[in-house]
Structures are given as C-alpha cells and as structure tokens.
Design an enzyme around this catalytic site. Structure first.
Site, PDB file in Angstrom:
ATOM      1  CD  GLN A 235      47.302  39.533  29.852  1.00 33.06           C
ATOM      2  OE1 GLN A 235      46.654  38.964  29.199  1.00 33.06           O
ATOM      3  NE2 GLN A 235      48.576  39.834  29.886  1.00 33.06           N
ATOM      4  CE  LYS A 236      42.112  43.556  35.726  1.00 38.65           C
ATOM      5  NZ  LYS A 236      42.437  43.174  36.961  1.00 38.65           N
ATOM      6  CB  THR A 241      36.406  34.829  39.176  1.00 34.68           C
ATOM      7  OG1 THR A 241      36.770  36.257  39.608  1.00 34.68           O
ATOM      8  CG2 THR A 241      35.087  34.447  39.904  1.00 34.68           C
ATOM      9  CD1 TRP A 285      52.019  32.634  36.555  1.00 30.48           C
ATOM     10  CD2 TRP A 285      50.663  32.358  34.847  1.00 30.48           C
ATOM     11  NE1 TRP A 285      50.868  33.343  36.827  1.00 30.48           N
ATOM     12  CE2 TRP A 285      50.104  33.212  35.965  1.00 30.48           C
ATOM     13  CE3 TRP A 285      49.899  32.338  33.554  1.00 30.48           C
ATOM     14  CZ2 TRP A 285      48.719  33.904  35.671  1.00 30.48           C
ATOM     15  CZ3 TRP A 285      48.561  32.805  33.388  1.00 30.48           C
ATOM     16  CH2 TRP A 285      48.049  33.519  34.527  1.00 30.48           C
ATOM     17  CG  HIS A 290      48.334  36.766  31.549  1.00 30.52           C
ATOM     18  ND1 HIS A 290      47.154  36.404  31.934  1.00 30.52           N
ATOM     19  CD2 HIS A 290      48.680  37.417  32.730  1.00 30.52           C
ATOM     20  CE1 HIS A 290      46.535  36.845  33.035  1.00 30.52           C
ATOM     21  NE2 HIS A 290      47.611  37.495  33.551  1.00 30.52           N
ATOM     22  NE  ARG A 474      40.340  47.055  41.671  1.00 35.28           N
ATOM     23  CZ  ARG A 474      40.750  46.028  42.195  1.00 35.28           C
ATOM     24  NH1 ARG A 474      40.418  44.945  40.892  1.00 35.28           N
ATOM     25  NH2 ARG A 474      41.006  45.435  43.050  1.00 35.28           N
TER      26      ARG A 474
END
EC number: 2.8.2.-
Length: 616
Positions: A235-236, A241, A285, A290, A474
């Site tokens: 995650q993150k 991308t 998924w 994840h 962000r």
C-alpha cells in the site's frame, strides 16, 4: 434664428494678441507652454472656458453658451498647471482636438492620445541615450574617417545580423527544447538521463558488501513458456502507477488488451490464452486485497494451476513452493521511504479507506479478532487525526513493508505470544531482507528512472514511454515538525532499516549494471575496429591480386616472379610470427614461469587472423 456658438466664433474676425503677450508663430514648441499659461490666466478666453468645462450632466448644445464670466476654481487651476506640460508636447491642431475631447468629457480617447504621445517622446529620449552610449563605445573610431556615419553603419549591421540569426534559429530550432538554447550544452556535457532523481550526488558510497550474484539480476524471462511475473503490491508505495506501466507501457509481441472503463487488462502470452502477469490490473485481487509474501507464495501456484477453490497448502510444503516460485515465478515489488509512505497511508485512511477485503491468510487460516484487533469501531476510520492514527498499537501501517515482505510463518503469524518482541522483530527483518534480495526485481518510488532502467535490464523488456518522477505528493503536502517525524520513524524502525538496506542494494545494482553496459559497449567498439582493420587488409590484398591478374604481361615484365606479392605476404606473416616468437623467448628468459604465456603469445597472430576470418 440663433446660430450655434461654434458658428458665431467661425464668423468672428481673428483676435489680436494682447499687449505684452508674445506673438504667435507657426512653431508650437517655442510658445506652447507660455501661451497655455496666458490663455488660462485670461478669464474670458476660450482656454479658460474650456478648462472650466460644463457642469456634470450638462453639455454645450446649439442654444447654450459657455460660462465665460464664471471664475475658475483652485482645483481647475491646479489641474491646468499639472496638465500643461502634457499639452505642451502636442501641436496646435492636436491641442485643439484635445480641447474638443475635454469639452466632450471623452477621457478614454484623451488617455490613449496622451499615452501614445508619451511613448513617442520616451522613444525619442531613448534614441538620444543610445546614440550617446554608442558614441562613447565607438569613440576610438573617431580618428578613422567620419565617426557618426561609421557608427551608424556598424550599429545597423549588428542589428541586421541579430535579426538574421533569430530568423535562422527559429527555422532550425522552432521548439523550446532545442539544445542550442541551453547554456549547459556549451559549458557542460549532456546530462545523464538516469541521474539521481532526488538531486543527490551522482557518486554513491555503498554501506553493505554484496556479491556479484546479488548485484547481477538478469532473468531469462520466457513469455511464451511458463514463466510468470508476480507483483507484490504494498500500500501507498506507487504500486498503482507501476502496475499500469506493466499492462499499458511495455513493448510486447502481443500487448495487453485494455478496454475503456475497465481496470483489468487481458495479458495473454503470444499464441496462448494464459497470462504472463499476476497483478491487480491483469488478474485482479485473486489472492486477496494487497496480499503479502506469505499469502502469495501459498496462493499463486494453486491459482495458476486452476485450483481456485482448493484449500491452501500446509506449511510443510513451504520449501517446495519457494523452489517452484524461484523456477517459474518471478516476484517483483516497489518500496518507498517509510515516513512518506506512513503519512500517505494516514491521508488515505482519513479519506475512508479500510482495506477490509485483505485476508491476511497465514499458515492456512486468517487471524482472529484477538490476534489482530481493529483500531476503529465504526465502518471506517475517516477523519482521524494523525495523533490518533499513531496511538493505535494494532495499526498495520506500522512497519508494513517488513511485515509484507517477510515469511510470517517463522514467527507464528499474528500470534504475538509465540516469541519475545525483540526476537520477533529480528526474525522478521532478516526474513524481509533475504526475500527482497532474492527477488527478481524491486524498485524504489523515489527513483523512477532507475527503476525503469533496472526492470528493462533484468527482464529484457522495454517500456514505450519513460517513467515520470513526481516530487509533489499528498504526503509531501503534510507539514510535520521534527518531533512528529522522529515518532513516525520510531514506529517504523524496522521499515527504516529495511529501506536503508534496499536503497543501498538498489543503487549498487544500478551502478553495476551501468558499468557492465559501458564495458559491453567498449568491447563491441574494439571488435568493430578489429573487424574493420581485417577488412582493410583483405581488400588491399585482393586489389593487388586483381591488378596482377588483369595485367599479367606487365607484371611479368616488371616482376619476373608472378607470385612475388604472395611471397611477400607470406614473408610478412613469417616475420610477424618470428618476431612474436623472439619476444616470447626474451620473456621466457626473464620469467621462468612463463610457458603458458609463451604459448598464448605465439598464437597471437593466428588468433588475430582467425578473428578476421570469423568476422568475414
């Protein structure tokens, strides 16, 4: 019938100048200011009536007369004194027009005319200033003929040359990215496209010692066979991308089929209906939202084999699964700076993300509510402040990258009572480092271009368009003080150590691959030079042989031996061989242990000839 005021003034005789007033001439520049002041001082004059102007809302009509006898106010006199220098720049006809415009209260036209005249006066002043400057610059040329004429011609020539250069530059280089417009193209060499994206120093000082096998990552990926790329999406970390690059930006014989409005793409092997990519954008998924290393190594083989409804294999098959994955499954992932990733996940959770669909399957079962409690009681954790996000001891955001890359079966999965916390953290960190090092590929979010380069070199697959480095995210918009940053680093101390290890390994692999690429290019250039030399010698000998065959009588008359050129070539090769042998003998006398080197050197000429024949 009463005539208009303008008609009455037209039929009146011309007024004589008053006694003591200067005579009117045809040149407005000599008396414009004095005449304006005298006209304004006369109470019954036309200038005074015009300057006074009609009251607001009243205009001069056919039956109205200007108030000639009304005295001017102080403000009007001040306005007239302020505007007198501006009106002095105008000619007589323009001043009359200005009076008409002021009489009609047309302020817009008045301002435009004054601005035009002011710019003209400014240009005239600049002309004189530039003339003075050029006269100072070209002062030494005064002794050679007429200085003014030569300076004007030289100035005109320079201006014309400049305009010609601009026109030629626009035709040759119409874009804004032309190298001629960059000063660095003249002062420094071309910049490396794979330089440090974070503007750090180009030279990297390694901290860890890795072997050649750890640095050389080149996978013989057979897309037409049974090889499969498995993307472990943390995650993150910018995995979304990168996942889009995998399905939309790779040059393939059979590209992925992506439809508008659908997230998943169909990535089949050439000539088969099997996928070569196991990721969110190709298979969805399939192993849970994840999925981590523990889940993927257990789930991917069964999903690929078509056993989606079968139960997960027990832990005793772990070794065989890892060997199977190392043979057919190539795992890849993306890592990110722990502080930036933590803040980005907090902002994502603050907007309502929960990741409730994550299975967290370990050792064949998901964790219980006692093993993995929730940090919030409602449907989501939206709107939570950063302090509350950091205060939750069961938050999976803490050290998420180490947990998702390690083998959780080594520490009893999510049961914290199996071993002490210190030992558990050590085992998890070592497992994450080992799995990361043996992965086929991993990239860093902070180095997009290097990530692209290493992926292309590892899998021998090229991207269509280059990656873009986004420095504004962000997480970067969140302003935190030093105390909060240290606390975040303390909560993610395992991720901090893992990221330091991964960054060192990543940059060492990049430097190793770049050096290897330069060595390959140098070797190819040397081989090409040898090949060209051999072709040159071969062409020279062939031309001599053709000349002898075309003119046999002439050659016999000049050279009684028809095989003289061939004998000369043989003698040349024998001399080369003898000289090489003599050199070997001298080296053998100096060094007693040079027998092997003598054999290699004696065959130097033969090897060279053999290489020439090989290139032929």
């Amino acid at each position: 019938m009463a005539l208009p005021a303008c008609a009455v003034r037209a039929f009146e005789p011309p007024r004589q100048p008053e006694r003591g007033a200067p005579a009117r001439t045809t040149c407005p520049r000599r008396h414009s200011r004095v005449e304006a002041e005298l006209a304004a001082s006369r109470p019954g004059s036309v200038a005074a009536s015009v300057r006074a102007g009609p009251p607001r809302g009243v205009s001069h009509g056919f039956h109205s007369r200007p108030l000639l006898d009304k005295p001017r106010k102080a403000s009007s006199s001040l306005a007239g004194a302020a505007c007198a220098p501006l009106f002095a720049l105008l000619s007589r006809g323009r001043r009359r027009r200005m009076h008409v415009l002021r009489r009609r209260w047309d302020l817009g036209s008045l301002c435009r005319v004054l601005l035009t005249r002011g710019l003209a006066a400014l240009g005239h002043s600049l002309k004189h200033v530039l003339g003075a400057i050029f006269s100072k610059i070209f002062g030494p040329l005064a002794s050679v003929g007429n200085m003014d004429e030569k300076s004007n011609k030289l100035l005109l020539a320079l201006v014309m040359l400049f305009l010609f250069a601009v026109i030629v530059l626009q035709y040759v280089c119409p874009g804004t990215e032309c190298q001629l417009l960059r000063l660095q193209a003249f002062s420094s060499p071309v910049r490396d496209p794979y330089r440090s994206e974070d503007e750090s120093s180009a030279r990297f000082v390694p901290r860890y010692n890795f072997t050649r096998g750890d640095l050389l990552r080149k996978v013989d990926f057979d897309i037409k066979g049974d090889d499969l790329i498995v993307f472990l999406h943390i995650q993150k970390t910018g995995g979304t991308t990168f996942g889009r690059h995998l399905v939309r930006n790779i040059q393939l014989e059979q590209p992925c089929e992506c439809r508008v409005g659908q997230k998943k793409c169909t990535c089949h092997r050439p000539g088969k209906r099997e996928t070569w990519l196991f990721s969110r954008f190709s298979t969805g998924w399939s192993c849970g939202l994840h999925a981590d290393w523990t889940e993927l190594t257990s789930c991917v083989p069964s999903v690929v084999d078509g056993k989606r409804d079968a139960r997960l294999r027990p832990s005793r098959w772990r070794i065989f699964q890892i060997l199977d994955a190392a043979r057919n499954f190539h795992y890849i992932t993306i890592l990110r700076d722990p502080v930036s990733r933590y803040l980005s996940e907090w902002r994502h959770v603050q907007r309502g993300a929960t990741w409730k669909a994550s299975l967290h399957v370990c050792d064949g079962r998901p964790p219980t509510s006692e093993e993995l409690p929730s940090c919030y009681t409602g449907d989501d954790w939206s709107g939570c402040p950063l302090k509350e996000f950091m205060d939750c001891p069961y938050n999976l955001a803490n050290n998420r990258q180490v947990r998702m890359l390690s083998d959780l079966t080594l520490v009893g999965c999510y049961n914290l009572s199996v071993m002490p916390e210190k030992q558990r953290n050590k085992v998890l960190l070592e497992s994450a480092k080992s799995n990361l090092k043996h992965m086929a590929f991993f990239g860093l979010t902070e180095f997009q271009r290097k990530t692209q380069y290493l992926f292309e070199k590892t899998f021998n697959m090229n991207f269509i368009s280059p990656f873009t480095q986004y420095n504004t995210t962000r997480a970067s918009s969140v302003e935190i003080n030093e105390e909060i940053q240290k606390r975040i680093e303390g909560l993610n101390f395992l991720d901090m150590e893992l990221y330091s290890y991964a960054k060192d390994l990543f940059l060492q692999r990049y430097q190793f691959m770049r050096q290897k690429e330069h060595q390959e290019a140098r070797r190819k250039r040397q081989e090409q030079r040898k090949f060209l030399k051999g072709r040159l010698l071969q062409t020279h000998f062939q031309s001599q042989g053709q000349g002898q065959s075309q003119n046999p009588n002439q050659n016999q008359s000049q050279n009684p031996n028809p095989n003289a050129n061939q004998n000369l070539t043989q003698n040349l090769m024998q001399n080369l061989t003898q000289s090489s042998r003599q050199k070997e003998n001298r080296e053998s006398l100096k060094q007693n242990s040079g027998k092997e080197q003598n054999g290699n050197t004696s065959n130097g000429t033969n090897d060279y000839i053999g290489s020439v024949e090989k290139w032929r």
